[in-house]
Design a protein around this motif. Sequence first.
Motif, mmCIF file in Angstrom:
data_model
loop_
_atom_site.group_PDB
_atom_site.id
_atom_site.type_symbol
_atom_site.label_atom_id
_atom_site.label_comp_id
_atom_site.label_asym_id
_atom_site.label_seq_id
_atom_site.Cartn_x
_atom_site.Cartn_y
_atom_site.Cartn_z
ATOM 1 N N GLN A 177 64.454 42.382 -22.769
ATOM 2 C CA GLN A 177 63.264 41.528 -22.894
ATOM 3 C C GLN A 177 63.442 40.213 -22.136
ATOM 4 N N SER A 178 62.372 39.767 -21.470
ATOM 5 C CA SER A 178 62.404 38.453 -20.808
ATOM 6 C C SER A 178 61.939 37.398 -21.793
ATOM 7 N N VAL A 179 62.600 36.256 -21.794
ATOM 8 C CA VAL A 179 62.191 35.171 -22.693
ATOM 9 C C VAL A 179 61.900 33.908 -21.885
ATOM 10 N N LYS A 180 60.922 33.147 -22.383
ATOM 11 C CA LYS A 180 60.545 31.897 -21.729
ATOM 12 C C LYS A 180 61.321 30.758 -22.388
ATOM 13 N N LYS A 181 61.391 29.624 -21.696
ATOM 14 C CA LYS A 181 62.045 28.448 -22.254
ATOM 15 C C LYS A 181 61.310 28.012 -23.516
ATOM 16 N N GLY A 182 62.030 27.794 -24.604
ATOM 17 C CA GLY A 182 61.422 27.330 -25.849
ATOM 18 C C GLY A 182 60.997 28.449 -26.779
ATOM 19 N N GLU A 183 61.016 29.694 -26.306
ATOM 20 C CA GLU A 183 60.619 30.842 -27.137
ATOM 21 C C GLU A 183 61.668 31.065 -28.237
ATOM 22 N N VAL A 184 61.186 31.315 -29.479
ATOM 23 C CA VAL A 184 62.131 31.553 -30.586
ATOM 24 C C VAL A 184 62.757 32.938 -30.407
ATOM 25 N N ILE A 185 64.101 32.968 -30.311
ATOM 26 C CA ILE A 185 64.807 34.239 -30.091
ATOM 27 C C ILE A 185 65.471 34.751 -31.369
ATOM 28 N N ALA A 186 65.724 33.837 -32.321
ATOM 29 C CA ALA A 186 66.446 34.250 -33.541
ATOM 30 C C ALA A 186 66.341 33.178 -34.616
ATOM 31 N N LEU A 187 66.843 33.537 -35.809
ATOM 32 C CA LEU A 187 66.969 32.564 -36.889
ATOM 33 C C LEU A 187 68.464 32.373 -37.163
ATOM 34 N N LYS B 68 67.498 33.562 -9.744
ATOM 35 C CA LYS B 68 67.634 32.323 -10.513
ATOM 36 C C LYS B 68 66.438 32.180 -11.436
ATOM 37 N N LEU B 69 66.684 32.277 -12.747
ATOM 38 C CA LEU B 69 65.569 32.244 -13.701
ATOM 39 C C LEU B 69 65.321 30.838 -14.259
ATOM 40 N N TRP B 70 66.337 29.977 -14.218
ATOM 41 C CA TRP B 70 66.139 28.624 -14.761
ATOM 42 C C TRP B 70 65.499 27.732 -13.702
ATOM 43 N N SER B 71 64.810 26.680 -14.180
ATOM 44 C CA SER B 71 64.112 25.823 -13.217
ATOM 45 C C SER B 71 64.385 24.348 -13.473
ATOM 46 N N GLY B 72 65.452 24.053 -14.188
ATOM 47 C CA GLY B 72 65.803 22.659 -14.454
ATOM 48 C C GLY B 72 66.926 22.615 -15.451
ATOM 49 N N PRO B 73 67.256 21.404 -15.963
ATOM 50 C CA PRO B 73 68.319 21.313 -16.961
ATOM 51 C C PRO B 73 67.956 22.109 -18.221
ATOM 52 N N PHE B 74 68.947 22.721 -18.879
ATOM 53 C CA PHE B 74 68.710 23.487 -20.098
ATOM 54 C C PHE B 74 68.397 22.545 -21.258
ATOM 55 N N ALA B 75 67.644 23.085 -22.224
ATOM 56 C CA ALA B 75 67.382 22.339 -23.460
ATOM 57 C C ALA B 75 68.401 22.817 -24.498
ATOM 58 N N GLY C 57 67.889 30.522 -41.514
ATOM 59 C CA GLY C 57 66.453 30.629 -41.248
ATOM 60 C C GLY C 57 65.924 29.607 -40.264
ATOM 61 N N ALA C 58 66.767 28.674 -39.811
ATOM 62 C CA ALA C 58 66.312 27.681 -38.821
ATOM 63 C C ALA C 58 66.056 28.396 -37.481
ATOM 64 N N GLU C 59 64.994 27.995 -36.779
ATOM 65 C CA GLU C 59 64.618 28.666 -35.533
ATOM 66 C C GLU C 59 65.542 28.291 -34.370
ATOM 67 N N VAL C 60 65.929 29.320 -33.604
ATOM 68 C CA VAL C 60 66.784 29.134 -32.430
ATOM 69 C C VAL C 60 65.926 29.465 -31.209
ATOM 70 N N ALA C 61 65.824 28.504 -30.270
ATOM 71 C CA ALA C 61 64.948 28.690 -29.106
ATOM 72 C C ALA C 61 65.751 28.924 -27.833
ATOM 73 N N ALA C 62 65.168 29.694 -26.904
ATOM 74 C CA ALA C 62 65.816 29.925 -25.603
ATOM 75 C C ALA C 62 65.858 28.593 -24.852
ATOM 76 N N PRO C 63 67.031 28.205 -24.321
ATOM 77 C CA PRO C 63 67.162 26.900 -23.659
ATOM 78 C C PRO C 63 66.554 26.878 -22.255
ATOM 79 N N GLU C 64 66.331 28.080 -21.709
ATOM 80 C CA GLU C 64 65.716 28.246 -20.383
ATOM 81 C C GLU C 64 65.256 29.691 -20.307
ATOM 82 N N GLU C 65 64.535 30.021 -19.230
ATOM 83 C CA GLU C 65 64.091 31.390 -19.039
ATOM 84 C C GLU C 65 65.305 32.311 -18.868
ATOM 85 N N GLY C 66 65.198 33.535 -19.379
ATOM 86 C CA GLY C 66 66.320 34.467 -19.243
ATOM 87 C C GLY C 66 65.924 35.871 -19.648
#
Length: 303
Positions: A260-270, A170-177, A212-221
């Motif tokens: 790749q592992s991503v943290k919550k809030g990390e920009v993954i794409a545009l 389980k990589l998430w630790s709360g509600p997704f953003a 070009g708008a930033e897309v962030a990871a909603p939780e760890e994954g």
Amino acid sequence: MERKKLRFFRFGFAGVALFASLFAVLVEAGLLSKSPLEGSEIVLSTDKPFDASLVLVTVHMARALKPSQKVYAEFAGSRFDFYPVPKSDQEVYQGVVAIPYLQKPGAYQMVVGVDRDQTKVPLKVRKSTYPSEKLTVDPSKVFPPPNVMPRISQEGKEVSKIYAERRLEKLWSGPFAFPIHSPLTSPFGVQRMYNKQFKGFHKGLDLKAAVGAEVAAPEEGVVRLAKDLYFTGGTIILDHGYGLMTLYAHLSELKVKVGQSVKKGEVIALAGSTGRATGPHLHWGAIVNGVKVNPTELTKVLR
Ligand SMILES: [Zn+2]
């Protein structure tokens, strides 16, 4: 004849008494455990879910499980593996159960089990109403040209294979953003009618986003797919564990790589308008054990 009967009676009585006391000793010694679910408490986030939603199931075990014992739920032909909840004062397990899109409204029994020991929990599925989009177009514009069919078929198989994989962590630790904070431009579940024929539904939600708008990871994954696909253009699939995945489509630039592992809030794409998009926006999808659900559920139900 009489003697025989008497002997049988004596042996029967002594046998039952011996067996009962042996059983009690074995139970006491923990060699023959009681049914694992006996006395356990099962709590649902809701027992009246809508279709394409999630039910968070919490099982407070009456007694400790062996490491080999697995807690799970079954609903509508899918099995959902449960994870232990850390830092709880007793043994607590949780699982995320997905109700399929257009699941017929009515009374159901969800199965909760530990190995072969199962119990049934009543669920009442409520009906959602979805808007429908009616499009009258030239059929040649609805169906892709024959020369891209092998590509479409291969990409479909690749995505299905990813959805079928299970990472029991389980990589998430709360509600997704939300991956981007902007207005909704098309809701989940819109039924698409092309020339009065049902041609599927909107399997995610569209969020307003400029190229070009930033897309962030909603939780760890962990990134499971990061490539260009025919329909969804620049596409990323994140695996959050226990069959829970999220998808991002029509991206103009991918900032992560597979594995790749991503943290919550990390920009993954545009964001962008690649693939079969009518204009720039972010399409966000959520998949739980292969079942497509409304991504908004991830921001509300998960803990
Ligand atoms: Zn969309």
